[in-house]
Scaffold this active site. Structure first.
Site, PDB file in Angstrom:
ATOM      1  N   ASP A  13      45.928  36.203  42.997  1.00 40.69           N
ATOM      2  CA  ASP A  13      45.157  37.402  42.653  1.00 40.69           C
ATOM      3  C   ASP A  13      44.325  37.234  41.398  1.00 40.69           C
ATOM      4  O   ASP A  13      44.087  38.193  40.666  1.00 40.69           O
ATOM      5  CB  ASP A  13      46.091  38.626  42.500  1.00 40.69           C
ATOM      6  N   LYS A  16      39.776  34.890  42.919  1.00 38.96           N
ATOM      7  CA  LYS A  16      39.121  33.727  43.530  1.00 38.96           C
ATOM      8  C   LYS A  16      38.082  34.147  44.549  1.00 38.96           C
ATOM      9  O   LYS A  16      37.050  33.518  44.687  1.00 38.96           O
ATOM     10  CB  LYS A  16      40.156  32.839  44.268  1.00 38.96           C
ATOM     11  N   GLY A  40      44.887  37.964  50.204  1.00 35.84           N
ATOM     12  CA  GLY A  40      43.971  39.084  50.373  1.00 35.84           C
ATOM     13  C   GLY A  40      42.854  38.937  49.371  1.00 35.84           C
ATOM     14  O   GLY A  40      43.090  38.993  48.180  1.00 35.84           O
ATOM     15  N   HIS A  41      41.656  38.675  49.853  1.00 38.86           N
ATOM     16  CA  HIS A  41      40.523  38.559  48.932  1.00 38.86           C
ATOM     17  C   HIS A  41      39.739  39.855  48.996  1.00 38.86           C
ATOM     18  O   HIS A  41      39.271  40.223  50.057  1.00 38.86           O
ATOM     19  CB  HIS A  41      39.552  37.461  49.363  1.00 38.86           C
ATOM     20  N   GLN A 224      46.551  32.125  47.101  1.00 39.15           N
ATOM     21  CA  GLN A 224      47.658  32.252  46.152  1.00 39.15           C
ATOM     22  C   GLN A 224      47.294  31.527  44.848  1.00 39.15           C
ATOM     23  O   GLN A 224      46.131  31.466  44.513  1.00 39.15           O
ATOM     24  CB  GLN A 224      48.976  31.737  46.743  1.00 39.15           C
TER      25      GLN A 224
END
Ligand code: IMP
Ligand code: MG
Length: 431
Positions: A13, A16, A40-41, A224
């Site tokens: 988180d 990225k 989750g982006h 991650q």
């Protein structure tokens, strides 16, 4: 950049997704090399928010081909849904997305096992995202997994699923879980997506090697963070794949000699979601303030993230394990209203400095961070577009951060939007 790896340098988180989205403008190919729908982006394009779990953030750039490498574990229903959502938002995916035929599938029984195993751990829960990631990688290593290439052959697919169902049911029974896996049910659900997945299948390694040979630019996107790496992270509170840059080559099928740069992404502070030690963790009142200001809630699970001050021990360790050539510091603006900002330059145990990053979580839980206190800048930084435009106190904080991490800062994020990114030219002195 010719072949660049982007890695999270903390516990995930780090932002990225946005950095990849910005850099994808220069990339002909963006490929994910590990993880699955546990990631989750969140990326913003103008007023639109996109949360992607599997498809690389590069998909928002219309000229980029996006690949999921062999190292990724792919939940085909999540992938199908993401494709449909992006299409609904007017993003053209035709010919722009591929999945390695060597990539493994995450199937419904992996999710069942993930949940049943977490339940059985009681107080020793890892706090997984519940997306079936660990069980899918376990099947891969046990040589009982289903790969994208297998989907061409229905009989072979059924044989693998049936074998897995028997083993999953034994495990579920052993854990006292009443749920069972039914092969026919899995097969009929698979049939809804099978053809679409076969059409997406490719040799990702061939594509990337060919792309580089033809003069293209490739971005390898990690999910991650380094501290969640199966080997180098805070085991057992880690994910089940190699998140660090060493895994990028093998996770897409190229040689490590093709990689020229490794960009480590850090937040201007730190967060962690799930269980495990976090040495610079904030006390709850301050934590809640940072959580609200930074929107620190999981993109996949919605869980509140645990915030802490910037931890240079973590960043230096991540830099060493990954071989960072540069740093991207994100979410600087989240600190805009803090009167004082703390930065941990190292750890101590009973007054003795800790030389190398602890390999056990018990040791990590015992360290005391050594904090420096820096004055806040009390200025809105979201409008800054160059390093020189940042307030003096923010520049001094970043210069110190760069110094204690011994890695040059190349990007600074001052907001969620693409344009809210400051590029720091190579060789620029921050002081
Ligand atoms: P798993 O990857 O779902 O097995 O979860 C293992 C650990 O990694 C848990 O602590 C999760 O919260 C953490 N984790 C997995 N994916 C992410 C991510 O994308 N960001 C932050 N933490 C993650
Ligand atoms: Mg995330």
């Amino acid at each position: 950049m010719r072949c660049l790896v982007v890695v999270g340098a903390q516990w995930g988180d780090e932002g990225k997704g946005k950095i990849v989205d910005v850099l994808a403008e220069q990339a002909t190919i963006v490929a994910r090399y590990q993880g699955g729908a546990n990631a989750g982006h969140t990326v913003w394009v103008e007023e639109d928010e996109f949360i992607l779990h599997l498809i690389p953030s590069g998909i928002l750039n219309p000229d980029t081909r996006c690949l999921l490498g062999n190292g990724v574990v792919v939940d085909p229903w999540v992938l199908a849904r993401e494709i449909a959502t992006l299409r609904d938002r007017g993003i053209d995916l035709d010919g722009r997305l591929g999945v390695s035929r060597r990539a493994h599938l995450v199937l419904p029984y992996h999710r069942l096992l993930d949940a049943a195993q977490e339940d059985s751990r009681g107080a020793a829960k890892i706090g997984t995202t519940g997306r079936g990631i660990g069980p899918a990688y376990r099947d891969k290593v046990a040589r009982t997994g289903l790969r994208f290439g297998d989907l061409r052959d229905v009989d072979r697919t059924r044989e693998i699923v049936a074998g897995a169902a028997v083993r999953a049911n034994v495990t579920l029974a052993g854990l006292g879980d009443a749920r069972r896996v039914d092969t026919d049910d899995v097969m009929s659900r698979l049939e809804q997506v099978r053809r679409q997945m076969v059409e997406l299948s490719t040799d990702a390694g061939d594509e990337i090697r060919g792309g580089l040979a033809a003069g293209g630019r490739v971005l390898l996107e990690g999910a991650q963070g380094a501290l969640l790496d199966i080997d180098h992270g805070t085991y057992p509170f880690v994910t089940s794949s190699t998140t660090t840059a060493g895994g990028a080559a093998s996770g897409v099928g190229i040689g490590p000699t093709l990689i020229d740069e490794v960009l480590g992404v850090v937040k201007a502070y730190i967060t962690r979601v799930g269980a495990g030690p976090l040495p610079t963790e904030l006390a709850e009142a301050e934590a809640e303030r940072l959580r609200q200001l930074g929107g620190e809630f999981g993109a996949t699970t919605g869980r509140p993230r645990r915030p802490g001050w910037f931890d240079a021990s973590v960043a230096r360790y991540a830099a060493g394990v990954n071989g960072f050539t540069g740093l991207a510091v994100t979410k600087l603006d989240v600190l805009d209203t803090f009167e004082e900002i703390r930065l941990a330059t190292g750890y101590e145990v009973d007054g003795t400095p800790v030389a190398s990053f602890p390999d056990s979580v018990a040791d990590l839980a015992r360290v005391t961070p050594v904090f420096e206190r820096w004055p806040g800048w009390a200025t809105d930084t979201t409008g800054c577009r160059t390093f020189a435009e940042l307030p003096g106190a923010a520049r001094r904080y970043l210069a110190r951060l760069e110094e204690v991490c011994a890695t040059p800062i190349r990007f600074v994020g001052v907001g969620a939007a693409r344009r809210e990114t400051i590029a720091v030219p190579a060789g620029a002195a921050l002081r």
